[in-house]
Design a protein around this motif. Structure first.
Motif, PDB file in Angstrom:
ATOM      1  N   ARG A 116     -80.039 -19.106 -52.359  1.00 42.37           N
ATOM      2  CA  ARG A 116     -79.115 -18.323 -53.194  1.00 42.37           C
ATOM      3  C   ARG A 116     -79.768 -17.029 -53.667  1.00 42.37           C
ATOM      4  O   ARG A 116     -79.113 -15.992 -53.786  1.00 42.37           O
TER       5      ARG A 116
ATOM      6  N   VAL B 145     -79.712 -14.487 -50.733  1.00 41.39           N
ATOM      7  CA  VAL B 145     -78.419 -13.844 -50.449  1.00 41.39           C
ATOM      8  C   VAL B 145     -77.854 -13.118 -51.671  1.00 41.39           C
ATOM      9  O   VAL B 145     -76.770 -12.552 -51.612  1.00 41.39           O
ATOM     10  N   GLY B 146     -78.598 -13.139 -52.779  1.00 41.64           N
ATOM     11  CA  GLY B 146     -78.212 -12.316 -53.924  1.00 41.64           C
ATOM     12  C   GLY B 146     -77.141 -12.893 -54.820  1.00 41.64           C
ATOM     13  O   GLY B 146     -76.420 -12.138 -55.475  1.00 41.64           O
ATOM     14  N   VAL B 147     -77.016 -14.218 -54.888  1.00 39.10           N
ATOM     15  CA  VAL B 147     -76.023 -14.784 -55.812  1.00 39.10           C
ATOM     16  C   VAL B 147     -76.697 -15.594 -56.929  1.00 39.10           C
ATOM     17  O   VAL B 147     -76.020 -16.247 -57.713  1.00 39.10           O
ATOM     18  N   GLN B 148     -78.033 -15.532 -56.972  1.00 43.19           N
ATOM     19  CA  GLN B 148     -78.770 -16.313 -57.967  1.00 43.19           C
ATOM     20  C   GLN B 148     -79.419 -15.379 -58.997  1.00 43.19           C
ATOM     21  O   GLN B 148     -80.059 -14.398 -58.626  1.00 43.19           O
ATOM     22  N   HIS B 149     -79.248 -15.697 -60.267  1.00 46.39           N
ATOM     23  CA  HIS B 149     -79.950 -14.973 -61.330  1.00 46.39           C
ATOM     24  C   HIS B 149     -81.441 -15.202 -61.187  1.00 46.39           C
ATOM     25  O   HIS B 149     -81.876 -16.329 -60.964  1.00 46.39           O
TER      26      HIS B 149
ATOM     27  N   ALA C 249     -82.886  -8.096 -52.893  1.00 46.49           N
ATOM     28  CA  ALA C 249     -81.872  -8.962 -52.290  1.00 46.49           C
ATOM     29  C   ALA C 249     -80.534  -8.769 -52.994  1.00 46.49           C
ATOM     30  O   ALA C 249     -80.486  -8.584 -54.203  1.00 46.49           O
ATOM     31  N   GLY C 250     -79.452  -8.784 -52.223  1.00 45.42           N
ATOM     32  CA  GLY C 250     -78.109  -8.752 -52.795  1.00 45.42           C
ATOM     33  C   GLY C 250     -77.609  -7.365 -53.140  1.00 45.42           C
ATOM     34  O   GLY C 250     -76.504  -7.207 -53.649  1.00 45.42           O
TER      35      GLY C 250
ATOM     36  N   ARG D 185     -75.737  -6.495 -48.284  1.00 45.58           N
ATOM     37  CA  ARG D 185     -74.873  -7.672 -48.255  1.00 45.58           C
ATOM     38  C   ARG D 185     -74.154  -7.818 -46.923  1.00 45.58           C
ATOM     39  O   ARG D 185     -73.958  -8.930 -46.446  1.00 45.58           O
TER      40      ARG D 185
ATOM     41  N   TYR E 194     -74.537 -15.855 -44.811  1.00 42.08           N
ATOM     42  CA  TYR E 194     -74.912 -16.987 -45.667  1.00 42.08           C
ATOM     43  C   TYR E 194     -74.035 -18.178 -45.310  1.00 42.08           C
ATOM     44  O   TYR E 194     -72.817 -18.093 -45.344  1.00 42.08           O
TER      45      TYR E 194
END
Ligand code: ADP
Ligand code: MG
Lengths: 243, 244
Positions: A53, A56-60, A73-74, A79, A84
């Protein structure tokens, strides 16, 4: 920031991730070169999905850095170049295979023919007009893979793509992954099953959010003296505990 | 914002809706059935029906869009498709506007059919039809924006549906449809002042009962647009690209 084609494709340095108050990844550093298949292996709960995650740039992120294609990332420019595949099939159950892929193709801005092409690649040519909700579990996860492939990504990150698939399908998927790598795509594939390790050129072994080893299948065999990679991993872990 | 991201999302949502015949039937048929029921409830009291039916017709899209949007967004969140979308180039605004366009089409169909029945067959006066339809459209968008916001607080479709009585019924009770607001106890009237549905009802009622459109309709519409913008900002804030 330009999209670099030289240097590492994925690079983490002192990456730290906190989820729901617990530190899941305390301090992770590694890098992945272009056009390779890297296996991210570790027992469930070891932090594979969390790391993916982050890639792919969806995680804090709580600290450190994670870069993809030469920048954070992200970020928007990257993107469209990263595909993903989530752990559970994430496609629209009430749409047909083709409608799903058409949507993700449009969003990614890839050529229109990509839809028919990836339907072939994942072996769903006979099911293009079938509503996803009426496919088997294995077929669904292939639609989910196709939804990532349809964007023609340079980096493909797959979270346990072969879980629950029958052996024949697994072999087919792995040959697809190898073909993609040969064409220059950089793949990172997570798995909690060590038998898949032999398919990878590079192995990142995780446990409790730490990298236990950054090696190759041969390297792992040599350093542990075990021919079986599953046992080799176990030996590595027990060694670590003894140390 | 990109037109291709917006349009492809709108088309995708419409394809999903089109495949769900039962939901389409509920959206299109139920309001007309309810209004017909109302007509017979007030049989012999056409004046009462004429006063109540148009505002009700204008409020219905608010309810429908609230439920449809909150359930649809919840599905995006729980099925993992939202997480996938957040890893793609699509902008959040494209997603929201795409949804608004698709559900806008559904609302249009709903109001179109219900208006034909109410004004054409049930005999309610169709005053200032264009302004009236504009207000109904605003009410649909407002329901959608609030539904988007509410979906962030639901963990299951069951909860999402329960938000309807929680978020929306209190607004309906004090909006002036059941008891004129001037006759309410002070604190209830004060409460009704902060609910968007109050302004929707007020405007719809004025438009459908007056010979000329009074200036207050414009003021109501401005307040409603304010609510809409605020709800959209809140709703967009609940769509996070990065999560824990
Ligand atoms: N949303 C979440 N909130 C809090 N903790 C989480 C969340 N998701 C996963 N975790 C925790 O993070 C750790 C790593 O999880 P995960 O990355 O899913 O591991 P894996 O993919 O290797 O099975 C686990 O201990 C899990 O309980
Ligand atoms: Mg996982």
């Amino acid at each position: 920031m330009p999209l670099s084609t030289e240097g590492p494709v994925i690079e983490a340095s002192h990456l730290k991730v906190v989820r729901g108050g617990t530190t899941v990844l305390p301090d992770l550093s590694f890098s992945v070169a272009a056009g390779s298949v890297t296996g991210l292996l570790g027992p469930s709960g070891s932090g594979k999905s969390t790391l993916i995650r982050a890639i792919v740039g969806v995680q804090h992120i709580a600290g450190g850095e994670i870069n993809v294609l030469g920048g954070p990332a992200g970020r928007p420019e990257v993107r469209g170049r990263v595909g993903y595949v989530t752990q559970d099939a994430s496609v629209y159950e009430d749409l047909t295979v083709r409608e799903n892929l058409r949507y993700f193709q449009r969003i990614a801005g890839s050529p229109r023919d990509a839809v028919e092409e990836v339907i072939e690649v994942v072996g769903l040519a006979d099911f293009g007009n079938r509503v996803v909700g009426r496919l088997s579990g294995g077929q669904r996860s292939r639609v989910s893979l196709a939804a990532a492939l349809v964007g023609k990504p340079d980096v493909l990150v797959l979270d346990e793509p072969t879980v629950g698939l029958d052996p024949v399908l697994r072999v087919e998927l792995w040959s697809t992954f190898h073909r993609l790598a040969e064409s220059g795509v950089t793949l990172m594939v997570s798995s909690h099953v060590m038998d898949e390790a032999d398919e990878c050129q590079r192995l990142l072994l995780m446990r409790d959010g730490h990298l236990v080893a950054d090696t190759t299948p041969t390297g792992l065999r040599d350093s542990t003296g075990e021919a079986d990679l599953g046992r080799a991993f176990l030996r590595l872990i027990t060694h670590e505990e003894a140390a | 914002m990109s037109t291709s991201g917006t349009l492809s999302t709108a088309l995708r949502v419409l394809s999903q809706l089109r495949r769900d015949h039962r939901t389409v039937a509920l959206i299109v048929v139920v309001p007309s059935v309810l209004l017909t029921l109302l007509r017979f409830l007030f049989d012999g009291q056409q004046a009462t029906f004429d006063r109540i039916a148009p505002p009700m017709l204008g409020l219905i899209p608010f309810f429908t869009m609230f439920i449809v949007t909150s359930v649809a967004m919840l599905r995006e969140r729980t099925s993992g498709t939202l997480e996938r979308l957040m890893s793609t180039p699509i902008a959040k605004i494209d997603l929201i506007v795409g949804y608004a366009m698709a559900f806008g089409v559904a609302a249009l169909l709903q109001v179109g059919v219900a208006s034909t029945i109410t004004f054409g067959f049930l005999g309610a006066p169709s005053n200032h039809l264009v302004v009236f339809l504009g207000l109904a459209g605003l009410s649909a968008l407002l329901g959608m924006a609030l539904g988007l916001f509410a979906s962030a607080f639901a963990n299951s479709e069951f909860q999402a549906v329960q938000f309807m009585p929680a978020f929306v019924l209190p607004q309906l009770l004090v909006c002036g449809l059941f008891v004129p607001r001037a006759l309410m106890v002070g604190w209830l009237e004060a409460l009704s002042n902060v609910f968007p549905l109050t302004y929707t009802y007020d405007a719809l009622e004025l438009v459908s009962t007056r010979q000329t459109v009074p200036g207050q309709v414009g003021r109501d519409a401005i307040v409603l647009v304010g609510f809409l913008v605020a709800a959209l900002i809140l709703g967009a804030a609940t769509l996070r690209r990065r999560t824990d």
